[in-house]
Design a protein around this motif. Structure first.
Motif, mmCIF file in Angstrom:
data_model
loop_
_atom_site.group_PDB
_atom_site.id
_atom_site.type_symbol
_atom_site.label_atom_id
_atom_site.label_comp_id
_atom_site.label_asym_id
_atom_site.label_seq_id
_atom_site.Cartn_x
_atom_site.Cartn_y
_atom_site.Cartn_z
ATOM 1 N N TYR B 32 43.311 45.052 34.221
ATOM 2 C CA TYR B 32 44.139 43.966 33.894
ATOM 3 C C TYR B 32 43.772 43.412 32.567
ATOM 4 O O TYR B 32 42.726 43.222 32.115
ATOM 5 C CB TYR B 32 44.264 42.986 34.909
ATOM 6 N N PHE B 34 44.313 40.259 29.474
ATOM 7 C CA PHE B 34 44.713 39.021 29.275
ATOM 8 C C PHE B 34 44.470 38.413 28.023
ATOM 9 O O PHE B 34 43.244 38.809 27.343
ATOM 10 C CB PHE B 34 43.799 38.024 30.436
ATOM 11 N N LYS B 49 49.426 37.940 30.055
ATOM 12 C CA LYS B 49 48.730 38.926 30.974
ATOM 13 C C LYS B 49 49.667 40.097 31.120
ATOM 14 O O LYS B 49 50.687 39.963 31.313
ATOM 15 C CB LYS B 49 48.447 38.530 32.447
ATOM 16 N N LEU B 51 49.699 43.266 33.828
ATOM 17 C CA LEU B 51 49.087 43.641 35.134
ATOM 18 C C LEU B 51 49.565 45.015 35.442
ATOM 19 O O LEU B 51 48.950 46.181 35.785
ATOM 20 C CB LEU B 51 49.570 42.781 36.291
#
Lengths: 114, 115
Positions: B32, B34, B49, B51
């Protein structure tokens, strides 16, 4: 909802002294992290708790650093004795609730070791 | 292990000009991604973010980022910056096979917006 609380915000000590930092995570967050951010660098994980158990403390200098989260809520990080190179910002973060993949950070404690 | 490289330590830009802050990552497994912002004497605030799903991610304060798997990049962009965007920006990754893994951060990019 209240954010992650940390105290003190600033601390100045002399080398070889002891110091403790406190963190109160967001209510209901099971996971708590302590990061160290040295000037000019990104935060680096020191220790991760899941409730009151340690998940990862592989990067914690255990000869001088300790941390606990006795009741699965508040946490304290202690340094004893402090060295000059411990001067940094210590950030606490928590994760939980609906935002499973997001960590929420506190304002940090800026430590200066003289 | 994962690692993050932020290619620019400082980026000065004039107000209302566009900006791109570059981030490359390294990982043998899915991650992931960020972007966090840190204002002086404050903690980290999540900007956006990635995902899964659409590779173009929109965040707060008019920022967006694009995930490029082939180039292992996640560059942050804003079409028109304001003085208030002056801050430190951190790119970070965590493993995607667990929701609980810690973040691995880059060294940060200091964005300075000039009036």
């Amino acid at each position: 909802e209240a954010g992650v609380a940390q105290s003190p915000r600033y601390k100045i000590i002399e080398k070889r002294q002891s110091v403790a930092f406190w963190c109160n995570p967001i209510s209901g967050h099971a996971t708590l992290y302590w990061y160290q951010q040295i000037l000019g660098q990104g935060p680096k994980l020191l220790i991760q708790f899941q409730n009151n158990g340690v998940v990862d403390d592989s990067q914690l200098p255990k000869d001088r650093f300790s941390a606990e989260r006795l009741k699965g809520v508040d946490s304290t990080l202690k340094i004893q004795p402090a060295k000059l190179e411990d001067s940094a910002v210590y950030l606490c973060a928590s994760r939980g609730g609906l935002a499973v993949n997001e960590q929420f950070f506190g304002p940090g404690t800026r430590l200066t070791v003289l | 292990a994962q690692s993050v490289t932020q290619l620019d330590s400082q980026v000065p830009v004039f107000e209302e000009a566009p900006v791109e802050l570059r981030c490359n990552y390294s990982s043998s497994v899915s991650v992931y991604l960020f972007w966090y912002v840190q204002y002086p004497n404050q903690g980290l605030q999540l900007l956006l973010k990635y995902l899964s799903g659409s590779t173009l991610v929109k965040g707060i304060n008019g920022f967006e980022a694009e995930f490029n798997k082939s180039q292992t990049s996640f560059h942050l962009r804003k079409p028109s910056v304001h003085i208030s965007d002056t801050a430190e920006y951190f790119c970070a990754v965590s493993l995607s096979n667990s929701g609980n893994t810690p973040l691995v951060f880059g060294k940060g990019t200091r964005l300075s917006v000039i009036a």
